[in-house]
Motif scaffolding. Sequence first.
Motif, PDB file in Angstrom:
ATOM      1  N   HIS A  93       0.861  -1.186   0.000  1.00  0.00           N
ATOM      2  CA  HIS A  93       0.000   0.000   0.000  1.00  0.00           C
ATOM      3  C   HIS A  93       0.894   1.231   0.000  1.00  0.00           C
ATOM      4  O   HIS A  93       1.830   1.322   0.801  1.00  0.00           O
ATOM      5  CB  HIS A  93      -0.908   0.011   1.231  1.00  0.00           C
ATOM      6  CG  HIS A  93      -1.798   1.222   1.295  1.00  0.00           C
ATOM      7  ND1 HIS A  93      -2.943   1.336   0.530  1.00  0.00           N
ATOM      8  CD2 HIS A  93      -1.685   2.382   1.999  1.00  0.00           C
ATOM      9  CE1 HIS A  93      -3.514   2.498   0.775  1.00  0.00           C
ATOM     10  NE2 HIS A  93      -2.770   3.153   1.661  1.00  0.00           N
ATOM     11  N   ILE A  94       0.609   2.151  -0.891  1.00  0.00           N
ATOM     12  CA  ILE A  94       1.361   3.404  -0.986  1.00  0.00           C
ATOM     13  C   ILE A  94       0.451   4.556  -0.598  1.00  0.00           C
ATOM     14  O   ILE A  94      -0.633   4.725  -1.162  1.00  0.00           O
ATOM     15  CB  ILE A  94       1.882   3.662  -2.421  1.00  0.00           C
ATOM     16  CG1 ILE A  94       2.708   2.478  -2.928  1.00  0.00           C
ATOM     17  CG2 ILE A  94       2.689   4.957  -2.461  1.00  0.00           C
ATOM     18  CD1 ILE A  94       4.057   2.337  -2.300  1.00  0.00           C
ATOM     19  N   ASP A  95       0.894   5.349   0.378  1.00  0.00           N
ATOM     20  CA  ASP A  95       0.227   6.610   0.705  1.00  0.00           C
ATOM     21  C   ASP A  95       1.050   7.756   0.139  1.00  0.00           C
ATOM     22  O   ASP A  95       2.253   7.859   0.433  1.00  0.00           O
ATOM     23  CB  ASP A  95       0.085   6.783   2.227  1.00  0.00           C
ATOM     24  CG  ASP A  95      -1.076   5.988   2.794  1.00  0.00           C
ATOM     25  OD1 ASP A  95      -2.183   6.069   2.221  1.00  0.00           O
ATOM     26  OD2 ASP A  95      -0.881   5.283   3.805  1.00  0.00           O
ATOM     27  N   PHE A  96       0.427   8.602  -0.676  1.00  0.00           N
ATOM     28  CA  PHE A  96       1.066   9.819  -1.169  1.00  0.00           C
ATOM     29  C   PHE A  96       0.723  10.924  -0.180  1.00  0.00           C
ATOM     30  O   PHE A  96      -0.380  11.474  -0.190  1.00  0.00           O
ATOM     31  CB  PHE A  96       0.573  10.148  -2.579  1.00  0.00           C
ATOM     32  CG  PHE A  96       0.975   9.124  -3.606  1.00  0.00           C
ATOM     33  CD1 PHE A  96       2.186   9.234  -4.274  1.00  0.00           C
ATOM     34  CD2 PHE A  96       0.154   8.038  -3.896  1.00  0.00           C
ATOM     35  CE1 PHE A  96       2.565   8.288  -5.224  1.00  0.00           C
ATOM     36  CE2 PHE A  96       0.522   7.090  -4.836  1.00  0.00           C
ATOM     37  CZ  PHE A  96       1.737   7.209  -5.501  1.00  0.00           C
ATOM     38  N   LEU A  97       1.677  11.233   0.707  1.00  0.00           N
ATOM     39  CA  LEU A  97       1.425  12.146   1.819  1.00  0.00           C
ATOM     40  C   LEU A  97       1.432  13.606   1.386  1.00  0.00           C
ATOM     41  O   LEU A  97       0.779  14.454   2.014  1.00  0.00           O
ATOM     42  CB  LEU A  97       2.478  11.931   2.914  1.00  0.00           C
ATOM     43  CG  LEU A  97       2.585  10.493   3.442  1.00  0.00           C
ATOM     44  CD1 LEU A  97       3.732  10.386   4.447  1.00  0.00           C
ATOM     45  CD2 LEU A  97       1.274  10.048   4.074  1.00  0.00           C
ATOM     46  N   ASP A 110      -0.346   4.353 -12.558  1.00  0.00           N
ATOM     47  CA  ASP A 110      -0.157   2.924 -12.803  1.00  0.00           C
ATOM     48  C   ASP A 110       1.246   2.546 -12.338  1.00  0.00           C
ATOM     49  O   ASP A 110       2.130   3.389 -12.204  1.00  0.00           O
ATOM     50  CB  ASP A 110      -0.333   2.604 -14.286  1.00  0.00           C
ATOM     51  CG  ASP A 110       0.672   3.348 -15.152  1.00  0.00           C
ATOM     52  OD1 ASP A 110       1.719   2.766 -15.464  1.00  0.00           O
ATOM     53  OD2 ASP A 110       0.407   4.536 -15.493  1.00  0.00           O
ATOM     54  N   PHE A 111       1.460   1.270 -12.089  1.00  0.00           N
ATOM     55  CA  PHE A 111       2.740   0.841 -11.518  1.00  0.00           C
ATOM     56  C   PHE A 111       3.899   1.068 -12.482  1.00  0.00           C
ATOM     57  O   PHE A 111       4.996   1.437 -12.065  1.00  0.00           O
ATOM     58  CB  PHE A 111       2.686  -0.635 -11.110  1.00  0.00           C
ATOM     59  CG  PHE A 111       3.931  -1.081 -10.383  1.00  0.00           C
ATOM     60  CD1 PHE A 111       4.173  -0.661  -9.080  1.00  0.00           C
ATOM     61  CD2 PHE A 111       4.867  -1.905 -11.002  1.00  0.00           C
ATOM     62  CE1 PHE A 111       5.325  -1.057  -8.402  1.00  0.00           C
ATOM     63  CE2 PHE A 111       6.012  -2.306 -10.341  1.00  0.00           C
ATOM     64  CZ  PHE A 111       6.239  -1.877  -9.028  1.00  0.00           C
ATOM     65  N   HIS A 112       3.672   0.843 -13.769  1.00  0.00           N
ATOM     66  CA  HIS A 112       4.735   1.047 -14.750  1.00  0.00           C
ATOM     67  C   HIS A 112       5.256   2.482 -14.698  1.00  0.00           C
ATOM     68  O   HIS A 112       6.473   2.718 -14.647  1.00  0.00           O
ATOM     69  CB  HIS A 112       4.220   0.709 -16.153  1.00  0.00           C
ATOM     70  CG  HIS A 112       5.245   0.885 -17.228  1.00  0.00           C
ATOM     71  ND1 HIS A 112       5.482   2.110 -17.839  1.00  0.00           N
ATOM     72  CD2 HIS A 112       6.105  -0.009 -17.805  1.00  0.00           C
ATOM     73  CE1 HIS A 112       6.428   1.958 -18.740  1.00  0.00           C
ATOM     74  NE2 HIS A 112       6.820   0.697 -18.751  1.00  0.00           N
ATOM     75  N   GLU A 144      -5.021  -1.613  -7.184  1.00  0.00           N
ATOM     76  CA  GLU A 144      -6.300  -1.862  -6.519  1.00  0.00           C
ATOM     77  C   GLU A 144      -6.522  -0.796  -5.450  1.00  0.00           C
ATOM     78  O   GLU A 144      -5.576  -0.143  -4.996  1.00  0.00           O
ATOM     79  CB  GLU A 144      -6.332  -3.259  -5.883  1.00  0.00           C
ATOM     80  CG  GLU A 144      -6.296  -4.402  -6.886  1.00  0.00           C
ATOM     81  CD  GLU A 144      -6.425  -5.770  -6.237  1.00  0.00           C
ATOM     82  OE1 GLU A 144      -6.559  -5.832  -4.984  1.00  0.00           O
ATOM     83  OE2 GLU A 144      -6.391  -6.784  -6.969  1.00  0.00           O
ATOM     84  N   ASN A 145      -7.778  -0.629  -5.065  1.00  0.00           N
ATOM     85  CA  ASN A 145      -8.144   0.304  -3.979  1.00  0.00           C
ATOM     86  C   ASN A 145      -7.613   1.715  -4.223  1.00  0.00           C
ATOM     87  O   ASN A 145      -7.084   2.366  -3.311  1.00  0.00           O
ATOM     88  CB  ASN A 145      -7.643  -0.213  -2.623  1.00  0.00           C
ATOM     89  CG  ASN A 145      -8.173  -1.591  -2.300  1.00  0.00           C
ATOM     90  OD1 ASN A 145      -9.327  -1.910  -2.598  1.00  0.00           O
ATOM     91  ND2 ASN A 145      -7.330  -2.427  -1.702  1.00  0.00           N
ATOM     92  N   ASP A 146      -7.759   2.177  -5.447  1.00  0.00           N
ATOM     93  CA  ASP A 146      -7.286   3.520  -5.802  1.00  0.00           C
ATOM     94  C   ASP A 146      -8.150   4.575  -5.119  1.00  0.00           C
ATOM     95  O   ASP A 146      -9.345   4.687  -5.374  1.00  0.00           O
ATOM     96  CB  ASP A 146      -7.354   3.693  -7.321  1.00  0.00           C
ATOM     97  CG  ASP A 146      -6.756   5.014  -7.792  1.00  0.00           C
ATOM     98  OD1 ASP A 146      -6.672   5.961  -6.987  1.00  0.00           O
ATOM     99  OD2 ASP A 146      -6.380   5.094  -8.974  1.00  0.00           O
ATOM    100  N   GLN A 147      -7.534   5.332  -4.212  1.00  0.00           N
ATOM    101  CA  GLN A 147      -8.225   6.407  -3.514  1.00  0.00           C
ATOM    102  C   GLN A 147      -7.461   7.723  -3.664  1.00  0.00           C
ATOM    103  O   GLN A 147      -7.398   8.530  -2.738  1.00  0.00           O
ATOM    104  CB  GLN A 147      -8.400   6.055  -2.027  1.00  0.00           C
ATOM    105  CG  GLN A 147      -9.249   4.811  -1.809  1.00  0.00           C
ATOM    106  CD  GLN A 147      -9.423   4.482  -0.335  1.00  0.00           C
ATOM    107  OE1 GLN A 147      -9.112   5.273   0.544  1.00  0.00           O
ATOM    108  NE2 GLN A 147      -9.932   3.290  -0.071  1.00  0.00           N
ATOM    109  N   GLY A 152      -3.272  10.791  -1.497  1.00  0.00           N
ATOM    110  CA  GLY A 152      -4.147   9.669  -1.171  1.00  0.00           C
ATOM    111  C   GLY A 152      -3.389   8.362  -1.234  1.00  0.00           C
ATOM    112  O   GLY A 152      -2.150   8.325  -1.162  1.00  0.00           O
ATOM    113  N   GLY A 153      -4.115   7.247  -1.391  1.00  0.00           N
ATOM    114  CA  GLY A 153      -3.478   5.945  -1.339  1.00  0.00           C
ATOM    115  C   GLY A 153      -3.964   4.993  -2.407  1.00  0.00           C
ATOM    116  O   GLY A 153      -5.001   5.205  -3.038  1.00  0.00           O
ATOM    117  N   LEU A 154      -3.187   3.937  -2.609  1.00  0.00           N
ATOM    118  CA  LEU A 154      -3.562   2.852  -3.518  1.00  0.00           C
ATOM    119  C   LEU A 154      -2.734   1.625  -3.164  1.00  0.00           C
ATOM    120  O   LEU A 154      -1.747   1.699  -2.434  1.00  0.00           O
ATOM    121  CB  LEU A 154      -3.365   3.250  -4.985  1.00  0.00           C
ATOM    122  CG  LEU A 154      -2.022   3.824  -5.459  1.00  0.00           C
ATOM    123  CD1 LEU A 154      -0.933   2.757  -5.511  1.00  0.00           C
ATOM    124  CD2 LEU A 154      -2.174   4.445  -6.836  1.00  0.00           C
TER     125      LEU A 154
END
Length: 315
Positions: free
Chosen positions: A186-190, A206-208, A247-250, A274-276
């Motif tokens: 899970h990555i949070d963009f603070l 996207d991950f790429h 997944e869980n793109d917020q 946010g997070g994803l």
Amino acid sequence: MDNFQLAKYEFVTQAKEELSVPRYMGSTLRGGFGHVFKRVVCLDFQKDCSDCILKYKCAYSYIFETPLPKDTEVLSKIPNIPRPFVLEPPLGGKTHYRPLDELRFGLVLIGKAIEFLPYFVFAFEELGTRGLGKERGRLNLLAIYSLRGEERKQVYFGDSKTLNDDALIVHFHDLTKQEEAVQRIHIDFLTPARIQKKKIILRKIDFHSFIQNLLGRVSMLSYFHCGTKLELDFKGMLERAQTVKVENDQLSWNSWTRYSSRQKRYMKWDGVVGGLDFVGQLNEFLPYILLGEYIHIGKGTAFGLGHIAVQKNSR
């Protein structure tokens, strides 16, 4: 990557009087640091660094205006070399500090820049004396702590104004020790992340694109500031990155405008927060993602943009 190293610090300051700052302090801290730093070390404050005969020897030029080395063998056509530092302004959006309130912020120095910590300490002491924010509220620098994971060591003591160089150094190989297969993170963009693709700031990550941007940043920091060319199968890694899903793109879009005193104009620095979740075979990418927690990702990292937090999950 054996030579890739960095040091992370927490600066602890205390307001001496009422202090008003923007909701996002990255530009205020970066601008204040840069102005005082140049005043302290520059022989000709009004001169542009690109025209100065000392630009390859000057501490300010190296840290804040990093020139392309004369003997560079690769990456010789990139328009901007990433700066060897990252500022991490306080999160939470606090805009008003009363006398005796603490204000804490982070600083990451990469490679050769670790040696320049005394310049940052002296510059911030001067900035605290001159004042910060619209009303020029003054600050005292109480302490600086060196951080590495859960470790924490005080390296600056404000009462005696002494600094030791016994910092906790983070080496890249410390981040490569994984004992289990990681298939979800899970990555949070603070803070706003400005990740570009074809010169457009992405609203969907996207991950790429994420790993391509991150590996590019790591490669340049390694070459220009740690003296090591990054030897990786970039093409193969990016092909494998295509298999990692989101997944869980917020994520949401965050707008931020700052005034550049150097360019004399307002500049938009929008990005996503946010997070994803990234889901797939992640082990080969994980050390670079963990490094991203320190070095940030995207454009504007010197202002604290692109600050990420990573949570691993092997499920």
